[in-house]
Structure formats: C-alpha cells, structure tokens
Design an enzyme around this catalytic site. Structure first.
Site, PDB file in Angstrom:
ATOM      1  N   ALA A 122       4.513  17.517  12.228  1.00  0.00           N
ATOM      2  CA  ALA A 122       4.572  17.592  10.763  1.00  0.00           C
ATOM      3  C   ALA A 122       4.114  16.268  10.136  1.00  0.00           C
ATOM      4  CB  ALA A 122       5.991  17.913  10.318  1.00  0.00           C
ATOM      5  N   TYR A 152       0.672   7.174  13.968  1.00  0.00           N
ATOM      6  CA  TYR A 152       1.062   8.388  14.714  1.00  0.00           C
ATOM      7  C   TYR A 152       0.441   9.660  14.126  1.00  0.00           C
ATOM      8  CZ  TYR A 152       4.353  11.941  16.523  1.00  0.00           C
ATOM      9  OH  TYR A 152       4.924  13.059  17.101  1.00  0.00           O
ATOM     10  N   LYS A 195      15.663   9.793  17.473  1.00  0.00           N
ATOM     11  CA  LYS A 195      15.483  10.296  16.109  1.00  0.00           C
ATOM     12  C   LYS A 195      16.837  10.457  15.442  1.00  0.00           C
ATOM     13  CE  LYS A 195      11.083  12.415  16.443  1.00  0.00           C
ATOM     14  NZ  LYS A 195      10.356  13.469  15.766  1.00  0.00           N
ATOM     15  N   LYS A 203      26.040   6.844  16.700  1.00  0.00           N
ATOM     16  CA  LYS A 203      26.771   5.914  15.832  1.00  0.00           C
ATOM     17  C   LYS A 203      28.181   6.430  15.529  1.00  0.00           C
ATOM     18  CE  LYS A 203      22.688   4.048  13.451  1.00  0.00           C
ATOM     19  NZ  LYS A 203      22.010   3.923  12.151  1.00  0.00           N
ATOM     20  N   ARG A 225      15.230  16.722   5.285  1.00  0.00           N
ATOM     21  CA  ARG A 225      14.475  17.085   6.492  1.00  0.00           C
ATOM     22  C   ARG A 225      14.971  18.441   6.993  1.00  0.00           C
ATOM     23  NH1 ARG A 225      12.358  13.101   5.201  1.00  0.00           N
ATOM     24  NH2 ARG A 225      11.567  11.356   6.403  1.00  0.00           N
ATOM     25  N   ARG A 289      10.796  16.747   3.465  1.00  0.00           N
ATOM     26  CA  ARG A 289       9.852  17.529   4.284  1.00  0.00           C
ATOM     27  C   ARG A 289      10.549  18.797   4.778  1.00  0.00           C
ATOM     28  NH1 ARG A 289       7.545  14.290   9.131  1.00  0.00           N
ATOM     29  NH2 ARG A 289       5.985  13.625   7.637  1.00  0.00           N
TER      30      ARG A 289
HETATM   31  P1  NAD Z   1       9.189  12.230  24.590  1.00  0.00           P
HETATM   32  O1  NAD Z   1       8.874  10.811  24.279  1.00  0.00           O
HETATM   33  O2  NAD Z   1      10.565  12.528  25.083  1.00  0.00           O
HETATM   34  O3  NAD Z   1       8.143  12.811  25.640  1.00  0.00           O
HETATM   35  C1  NAD Z   1       6.827  12.367  25.752  1.00  0.00           C
HETATM   36  C2  NAD Z   1       6.593  12.024  27.205  1.00  0.00           C
HETATM   37  O4  NAD Z   1       5.226  11.612  27.382  1.00  0.00           O
HETATM   38  C3  NAD Z   1       7.453  10.836  27.666  1.00  0.00           C
HETATM   39  O5  NAD Z   1       8.289  11.207  28.751  1.00  0.00           O
HETATM   40  C4  NAD Z   1       6.444   9.785  28.075  1.00  0.00           C
HETATM   41  O6  NAD Z   1       6.836   9.013  29.190  1.00  0.00           O
HETATM   42  C5  NAD Z   1       5.224  10.649  28.390  1.00  0.00           C
HETATM   43  N1  NAD Z   1       4.009   9.838  28.382  1.00  0.00           N
HETATM   44  C6  NAD Z   1       3.670   8.851  27.513  1.00  0.00           C
HETATM   45  N2  NAD Z   1       2.517   8.283  27.893  1.00  0.00           N
HETATM   46  C7  NAD Z   1       2.114   8.937  29.020  1.00  0.00           C
HETATM   47  C8  NAD Z   1       1.009   8.779  29.894  1.00  0.00           C
HETATM   48  N3  NAD Z   1       0.084   7.832  29.673  1.00  0.00           N
HETATM   49  N4  NAD Z   1       0.925   9.599  30.950  1.00  0.00           N
HETATM   50  C9  NAD Z   1       1.871  10.543  31.210  1.00  0.00           C
HETATM   51  N5  NAD Z   1       2.946  10.722  30.415  1.00  0.00           N
HETATM   52  C10 NAD Z   1       3.063   9.923  29.342  1.00  0.00           C
HETATM   53  O7  NAD Z   1       8.849  13.065  23.276  1.00  0.00           O
HETATM   54  P2  NAD Z   1       9.183  14.581  22.923  1.00  0.00           P
HETATM   55  O8  NAD Z   1      10.168  14.558  21.839  1.00  0.00           O
HETATM   56  O9  NAD Z   1       9.463  15.328  24.155  1.00  0.00           O
HETATM   57  O10 NAD Z   1       7.790  15.023  22.288  1.00  0.00           O
HETATM   58  C11 NAD Z   1       6.813  15.747  23.028  1.00  0.00           C
HETATM   59  C12 NAD Z   1       5.574  15.918  22.150  1.00  0.00           C
HETATM   60  O11 NAD Z   1       5.913  16.621  20.965  1.00  0.00           O
HETATM   61  C13 NAD Z   1       4.933  14.610  21.722  1.00  0.00           C
HETATM   62  O12 NAD Z   1       3.532  14.743  21.749  1.00  0.00           O
HETATM   63  C14 NAD Z   1       5.393  14.442  20.296  1.00  0.00           C
HETATM   64  O13 NAD Z   1       4.490  13.690  19.531  1.00  0.00           O
HETATM   65  C15 NAD Z   1       5.472  15.886  19.831  1.00  0.00           C
HETATM   66  N6  NAD Z   1       6.423  16.050  18.726  1.00  0.00           N
HETATM   67  C16 NAD Z   1       7.743  15.877  18.951  1.00  0.00           C
HETATM   68  C17 NAD Z   1       8.637  16.016  17.904  1.00  0.00           C
HETATM   69  C18 NAD Z   1      10.120  15.817  18.106  1.00  0.00           C
HETATM   70  O14 NAD Z   1      10.860  15.913  17.131  1.00  0.00           O
HETATM   71  N7  NAD Z   1      10.597  15.552  19.292  1.00  0.00           N
HETATM   72  C19 NAD Z   1       8.168  16.334  16.615  1.00  0.00           C
HETATM   73  C20 NAD Z   1       6.802  16.493  16.433  1.00  0.00           C
HETATM   74  C21 NAD Z   1       5.940  16.368  17.504  1.00  0.00           C
END
Ligand code: NAD
Length: 335
Positions: A122, A152, A195, A203, A225, A289
């Site tokens: 989002a 981002y 988050k 907390k 949110r 949002r």
């Molecule tokens: P997270 O940080 O727990 O998981 C992302 C994983 O990617 C991590 O374990 C990290 O080690 C791995 N990673 C980073 N660089 C890497 C690399 N070079 N090679 C291999 N692995 C690598 O995050 P999440 O919450 O599980 O989010 C997953 C996806 O969803 C992300 O792309 C994030 O941007 C997207 N997203 C998440 C949310 C949310 O609220 N969690 C919201 C919107 C979008």
C-alpha cells in the site's frame, strides 16, 4: 486449482509472511515448496521440515537461478523492509531490494516459470490521497499519478512496472498484489523493524511485566490504518494464484482503527491502562490509509475480515509467550 501439485519457490521464506506462506502452500497441496532466505537458519521466523530450506542471497543473479531450478511458481516476498521507523531511515537499503526482484524475474523468465507472484505494498499509493485521518479507501488506480512513499514505495512501484512489462514483453505470467499492513504471530516484534501492532503489544507487555505503567506512542495517535491478519493474507495469496488476475490488486482489511484505538485494544487484552506519552518527532508515515476491496471482491468473492481484536489476541498471546521465555532465560544466566 493451480496450486495443488505446483512446485513453489518462496523467496523470503525465512521472513514473517514467507514462513506462514510455506505452511499454507503445503496445506493447500503444493507438490513441492522451497523456502529461500538470506538469513542464517537460526534467524528464520519459522522452518517447515516438509519444505526444502535454503540460505541464499537473492540479490545475486546466480543465486536466483539456483533457487528457481525445478520450480514452476515463484512467490517473491524477499525484501529489506520493516515498520515506519525502518523504512523512513533506510531508504537506500529498501531500494536495493530491486536487485532481488530484477534478478528473480530474469531467472524466472529463463526457467520458464508458469506464475510469478510479487508482493507489492500500500506504500505505492499517492501520498496526496493520504493526508487526512478521515480516509477515502485507496483503490488500485490511486497509485497514479505516482507519488509513493519515498524509498520503499518507489522500489515497489518500479518493480510492479517491471512485472507488468515482463508479462507484456516476455510472456511471464505475473501477479501483483498490494498488501496493506499484515500482522500476526511469528512476526518481528523487537529490534527496529517491527510494525505498530507488534510494537504496541511489546510495549504494553513490558509495562505490565515491569509495573511501570507508561507507554510511548509514535505521533498523536490519531493516524488511521487497517491491519490484515496473516491467515487472511496467505489465503488471499493462494486464491489470487489460483485465478487469472493480471492487474495490481489490493489485499487488505477494511477495518479502520486509529493508533490510539489499537493501543486501547492491547490494553484491554493485557487488562491494564497506561499513561500515554505521544512522541511527535517519531516517524509516523501517512495520516490515514485504508484498502478499497471492490476489485478483490469482484475476483475472489470475499475480502479479509478476521476481526482486528481476534487477530490481536493471538498476536498478543504469542509475543507475551516469547517475552516470558526471554525473561526466564535471562534469569537463568544471571543466577
Ligand atoms: P520480512 O522482513 O519478515 O520478510 C522478508 C524476508 O526477505 C526476510 O526474512 C529477509 O531476510 C529476506 N531477504 C531480504 N533480503 C534478501 C536477499 N537478498 N535474499 C534472500 N532473502 C532476503 O517481511 P514480511 O513482513 O514477511 O514481508 C514480505 C513481503 O511483503 C515484503 O516484500 C514486504 O515488502 C511485503 N509487504 C509486507 C507488509 C507487511 O505488513 N508485513 C505490507 C506490505 C508489503
């Protein structure tokens, strides 16, 4: 059903959503699931022994080629990301995730992968439309004219375009989904990348355990949110992969809450009331949002609807369990 019998690579499988995704895919009948993450195994949020688990740096093209071998589906979740505190202070790192998606798209194209799922966010939405707490839910077309979250959000929007053009020019079947805040157990709850839902649980539990009934809230707490429980998220990913959806689509809850309201929910769960201190200099992101799910309902016939209170109760219980284990092990060390 497409997923039944599919061989699925989960990039970022050691992360929060990735760990749950692997479990859900195996439950849904995937023939094979390979989880790949850059972190060492002892830092993975979950490890499913029925999956093949690999440590690889997916910013490297050769690692992407190795990861995708023998797979027909890619779920690309790997990214350097975190909550507002992380993304506002690490814009370059967030943008470097473009290396992962670029190399993975190329590797998937060359390996003739059948479906490629990309987790957008989002944060791609135009900031001008998110200046008030009284939100109009964001529909997919609100991403343009482009004015996403700096760092981002720009990386996510750019990668969305790449997915679109890989489909048009190379015939790779890509799916682009814009997650709105996802939360639940087995997520990051300390260390700077957590988050709001997890940070607030931590907390409040710290206040309860220490007897110091104070809490710092980032911003005035009036920001609004919506938060999607992880089970709705993984169900949505599977359903989207099972259908023909070739345009970016929201996947989020529509249950709107203020940050102050979220603190009240967690106080209720903990059975305490805290003195609130608002830190107006802390990073807070946009003012309001929410997710417009018209398109999602059109395609899937449902939308994420696990109530926030119910999901927060499970998240709170899990974080409390983690904190109690940590406190007990510290006591053992100091004895
Ligand atoms: P997270 O940080 O727990 O998981 C992302 C994983 O990617 C991590 O374990 C990290 O080690 C791995 N990673 C980073 N660089 C890497 C690399 N070079 N090679 C291999 N692995 C690598 O995050 P999440 O919450 O599980 O989010 C997953 C996806 O969803 C992300 O792309 C994030 O941007 C997207 N997203 C998440 C949310 C949310 O609220 N969690 C919201 C919107 C979008």
């Amino acid at each position: 059903m497409y997923i039944r019998g599919a061989r699925v690579l989960v990039c970022g499988g050691g992360g929060f959503i990735g760990g749950h995704m692997v479990n859900k895919l195996l439950e849904a009948g995937a023939a094979k699931c390979r989880a790949v993450d850059v972190k060492p195994f002892d830092e993975w949020h979950q490890i499913n022994p029925l999956a093949e688990n690999l440590v690889l740096d997916l910013q490297v093209r050769e690692a992407c080629e190795e990861a995708v071998q023998g797979m027909d589906t890619v779920i690309q979740l790997a990214a350097d990301m975190g909550g507002m505190g992380f993304i506002e202070n690490n814009k370059a790192l967030c943008m470097l995730s473009v290396l992962i998606s670029t190399h993975m798209l190329l590797a998937a194209r060359d390996a003739r992968v059948k479906r490629f799922f990309y987790s957008s966010s989002a944060c791609v939405y135009n900031g001008e439309k998110q200046k008030s707490c009284e939100v109009v839910p964001l529909k997919e077309s609100d991403a343009y004219p482009a004015n996403p979250e700096d760092g981002y959000g720009w990386e996510k929007l750019f990668t969305e375009r790449m997915c679109r053009h890989f489909q048009e020019d190379f015939g790779l079947d890509t799916r682009i989904v814009r997650f709105h805040n996802v939360y639940g157990p087995y997520g990051t709850w300390y260390g700077g990348r957590e988050k709001a839902p997890a940070a607030i649980c931590r907390k409040v539990i710290e206040a309860k355990l220490s007897g110091n009934h104070e809490i710092e809230i980032w911003g005035d707490g009036n920001q609004t949110r919506s938060f999607m429980y992880i089970d709705d998220c993984t169900r949505g990913v599977i359903d989207i992969l099972n259908r023909d959806i070739h345009e970016p689509i929201n996947l989020g809850s529509r249950e709107l809450v203020t940050v102050n309201g979220l603190v009240s929910i967690v106080e209720d769960l903990a059975g305490i009331k805290l003195n609130r201190h608002h830190n107006l200099n802390a990073p807070t992101g946009v003012q309001g949002r929410n997710s417009d799910n018209t398109l999602l309902i059109k395609y899937l016939g449902w939308e994420p609807s696990i109530p926030l209170r119910e999901g927060m109760a499970k998240t709170y219980a899990w974080i409390e369990g983690q904190m109690k284990v940590e406190a007990a092990s510290k006591q053992l060390v100091t004895r």
